[in-house]
Design a protein around this motif. Sequence first.
Motif, PDB file in Angstrom:
ATOM      1  N   ILE A   1       0.789  -1.140  -0.159  1.00  0.00           N
ATOM      2  CA  ILE A   1       0.079  -0.048  -0.052  1.00  0.00           C
ATOM      3  C   ILE A   1       0.802   1.194   0.037  1.00  0.00           C
ATOM      4  N   SER A   2       0.767   2.095  -0.750  1.00  0.00           N
ATOM      5  CA  SER A   2       1.060   3.367  -0.835  1.00  0.00           C
ATOM      6  C   SER A   2       0.890   4.317   0.334  1.00  0.00           C
ATOM      7  N   TYR A   3       1.924   5.633   0.265  1.00  0.00           N
ATOM      8  CA  TYR A   3       1.579   6.469   1.190  1.00  0.00           C
ATOM      9  C   TYR A   3       0.373   7.410   0.917  1.00  0.00           C
ATOM     10  N   ARG A   4       0.395   7.275  -0.566  1.00  0.00           N
ATOM     11  CA  ARG A   4      -0.865   8.047  -1.180  1.00  0.00           C
ATOM     12  C   ARG A   4      -2.105   7.357  -0.766  1.00  0.00           C
ATOM     13  N   GLU A   5      -2.204   6.153  -0.729  1.00  0.00           N
ATOM     14  CA  GLU A   5      -3.281   5.474  -0.413  1.00  0.00           C
ATOM     15  C   GLU A   5      -3.737   5.592   1.197  1.00  0.00           C
ATOM     16  N   ILE A   6      -2.757   5.387   1.734  1.00  0.00           N
ATOM     17  CA  ILE A   6      -2.803   5.913   3.344  1.00  0.00           C
ATOM     18  C   ILE A   6      -3.647   7.081   3.657  1.00  0.00           C
ATOM     19  N   LEU A   7      -3.289   8.203   2.921  1.00  0.00           N
ATOM     20  CA  LEU A   7      -3.750   9.680   3.067  1.00  0.00           C
ATOM     21  C   LEU A   7      -5.145   9.609   2.590  1.00  0.00           C
ATOM     22  N   GLU A   8      -5.393   8.934   1.261  1.00  0.00           N
ATOM     23  CA  GLU A   8      -6.618   8.887   0.894  1.00  0.00           C
ATOM     24  C   GLU A   8      -7.817   8.251   1.650  1.00  0.00           C
ATOM     25  N   ILE A   9      -7.349   7.195   2.441  1.00  0.00           N
ATOM     26  CA  ILE A   9      -8.081   6.871   3.469  1.00  0.00           C
ATOM     27  C   ILE A   9      -8.336   7.707   4.545  1.00  0.00           C
ATOM     28  N   PHE A  10      -7.358   8.295   4.865  1.00  0.00           N
ATOM     29  CA  PHE A  10      -7.351   9.222   6.150  1.00  0.00           C
ATOM     30  C   PHE A  10      -8.512  10.355   5.804  1.00  0.00           C
ATOM     31  N   PHE A  11      -8.353  10.553   4.697  1.00  0.00           N
ATOM     32  CA  PHE A  11      -9.369  12.014   4.259  1.00  0.00           C
ATOM     33  C   PHE A  11     -10.865  11.348   4.137  1.00  0.00           C
ATOM     34  N   THR A  12     -11.092   9.911   3.987  1.00  0.00           N
ATOM     35  CA  THR A  12     -12.549   9.582   4.016  1.00  0.00           C
ATOM     36  C   THR A  12     -13.008   9.071   5.390  1.00  0.00           C
ATOM     37  N   ILE A  13     -12.234   8.881   6.499  1.00  0.00           N
ATOM     38  CA  ILE A  13     -12.590   8.441   7.873  1.00  0.00           C
ATOM     39  C   ILE A  13     -12.567   9.565   8.758  1.00  0.00           C
ATOM     40  N   HIS A  14     -12.347  10.788   8.564  1.00  0.00           N
ATOM     41  CA  HIS A  14     -12.524  11.957   9.359  1.00  0.00           C
ATOM     42  C   HIS A  14     -12.718  13.173   8.542  1.00  0.00           C
ATOM     43  N   ASP A  15     -13.017  14.245   9.269  1.00  0.00           N
ATOM     44  CA  ASP A  15     -13.743  15.368   8.428  1.00  0.00           C
ATOM     45  C   ASP A  15     -12.457  16.453   8.559  1.00  0.00           C
ATOM     46  N   PRO A  16     -11.721  16.818   7.256  1.00  0.00           N
ATOM     47  CA  PRO A  16     -10.467  17.516   7.294  1.00  0.00           C
ATOM     48  C   PRO A  16     -10.975  18.865   6.999  1.00  0.00           C
ATOM     49  N   THR A  17     -12.563  19.326   7.237  1.00  0.00           N
ATOM     50  CA  THR A  17     -12.817  20.581   7.192  1.00  0.00           C
ATOM     51  C   THR A  17     -13.225  21.496   8.457  1.00  0.00           C
ATOM     52  N   THR A  18     -13.393  20.581   9.648  1.00  0.00           N
ATOM     53  CA  THR A  18     -13.456  21.215  10.846  1.00  0.00           C
ATOM     54  C   THR A  18     -12.192  21.600  11.510  1.00  0.00           C
TER      55      THR A  18
ATOM     56  N   GLY B   1       9.917  13.257   6.054  1.00  0.00           N
ATOM     57  CA  GLY B   1      10.670  13.439   4.545  1.00  0.00           C
ATOM     58  C   GLY B   1       9.773  14.120   3.585  1.00  0.00           C
ATOM     59  N   PRO B   2      10.946  14.884   2.672  1.00  0.00           N
ATOM     60  CA  PRO B   2      10.195  15.611   1.795  1.00  0.00           C
ATOM     61  C   PRO B   2       9.378  14.979   0.529  1.00  0.00           C
ATOM     62  N   GLU B   3       9.564  13.695   0.426  1.00  0.00           N
ATOM     63  CA  GLU B   3       8.779  12.844  -0.507  1.00  0.00           C
ATOM     64  C   GLU B   3       7.338  12.432   0.082  1.00  0.00           C
ATOM     65  N   GLN B   4       7.256  12.501   1.609  1.00  0.00           N
ATOM     66  CA  GLN B   4       5.938  12.284   1.991  1.00  0.00           C
ATOM     67  C   GLN B   4       5.010  13.807   2.032  1.00  0.00           C
ATOM     68  N   GLU B   5       5.842  14.681   2.195  1.00  0.00           N
ATOM     69  CA  GLU B   5       5.539  16.197   2.342  1.00  0.00           C
ATOM     70  C   GLU B   5       4.857  16.352   0.894  1.00  0.00           C
ATOM     71  N   SER B   6       5.428  16.175  -0.324  1.00  0.00           N
ATOM     72  CA  SER B   6       4.959  16.205  -1.625  1.00  0.00           C
ATOM     73  C   SER B   6       3.785  15.454  -1.700  1.00  0.00           C
ATOM     74  N   VAL B   7       3.819  14.489  -1.444  1.00  0.00           N
ATOM     75  CA  VAL B   7       2.595  13.370  -1.839  1.00  0.00           C
ATOM     76  C   VAL B   7       1.528  14.006  -0.950  1.00  0.00           C
ATOM     77  N   ALA B   8       1.533  14.182   0.223  1.00  0.00           N
ATOM     78  CA  ALA B   8       0.442  14.751   1.218  1.00  0.00           C
ATOM     79  C   ALA B   8      -0.010  16.157   0.689  1.00  0.00           C
ATOM     80  N   ARG B   9       0.894  17.120  -0.050  1.00  0.00           N
ATOM     81  CA  ARG B   9       0.463  18.345  -0.595  1.00  0.00           C
ATOM     82  C   ARG B   9      -0.634  18.162  -1.847  1.00  0.00           C
ATOM     83  N   GLN B  10       0.172  16.971  -2.624  1.00  0.00           N
ATOM     84  CA  GLN B  10      -1.013  16.652  -3.947  1.00  0.00           C
ATOM     85  C   GLN B  10      -2.205  16.254  -3.146  1.00  0.00           C
ATOM     86  N   VAL B  11      -2.241  15.211  -2.303  1.00  0.00           N
ATOM     87  CA  VAL B  11      -3.276  14.674  -1.886  1.00  0.00           C
ATOM     88  C   VAL B  11      -4.521  15.777  -1.272  1.00  0.00           C
ATOM     89  N   ILE B  12      -3.975  16.374  -0.443  1.00  0.00           N
ATOM     90  CA  ILE B  12      -4.989  17.804  -0.039  1.00  0.00           C
ATOM     91  C   ILE B  12      -5.339  18.559  -1.078  1.00  0.00           C
TER      92      ILE B  12
END
Length: 178
Positions: free
Chosen positions: A66-83, A103-114
Amino acid sequence: MATELATLGGGCFWCLEAVYQELKGVEHVESGYAGGHVADPTYEQVCDGSTGHAEVVQVRFDNEVISYREILEIFFTIHDPTTLNRQGNDVGTQYRSVIFYHGPEQESVARQVINCMGAVWDAPIVTELKPVPEYYKAEEYHQNYFRQHPLQGYCAFVVAPKVSKFRKTFSDRVKSAA
């Protein structure tokens, strides 16, 4: 096998822990505290909101499964990131939505997912994105909480629906033993 860590806060750590424990590719999930200014905080200190710490989970996963991107995509479906500083009835900075990147790679992926998730939600995403700070493991009684106390009130009415939503939405990603 290439393992990686993700450190995420999105409300009560029991909710995140319960979901990620069932995700294929996840080897270990640990509840803890991060992002504050008090060393070795207790749950009581974190709950009073004065430590600056968020309730977080550290997720160790096999990034060949499983990729870090997928970890984050799930993260954004199991909580409300707007409150801001809130998840349902859980209110305070300790319940904020936060990604602590390793690390910088995770930061880049996180920015893309956000950025991608911004199109999914009707309100602006308030998830903080910061380098991983000092992390403190939560007390032992918080580890595997949902598994040990599925009928406890909070677990039955808050955690269980999130786990159910995860199982339904990501049925192909649920570990077979879950």
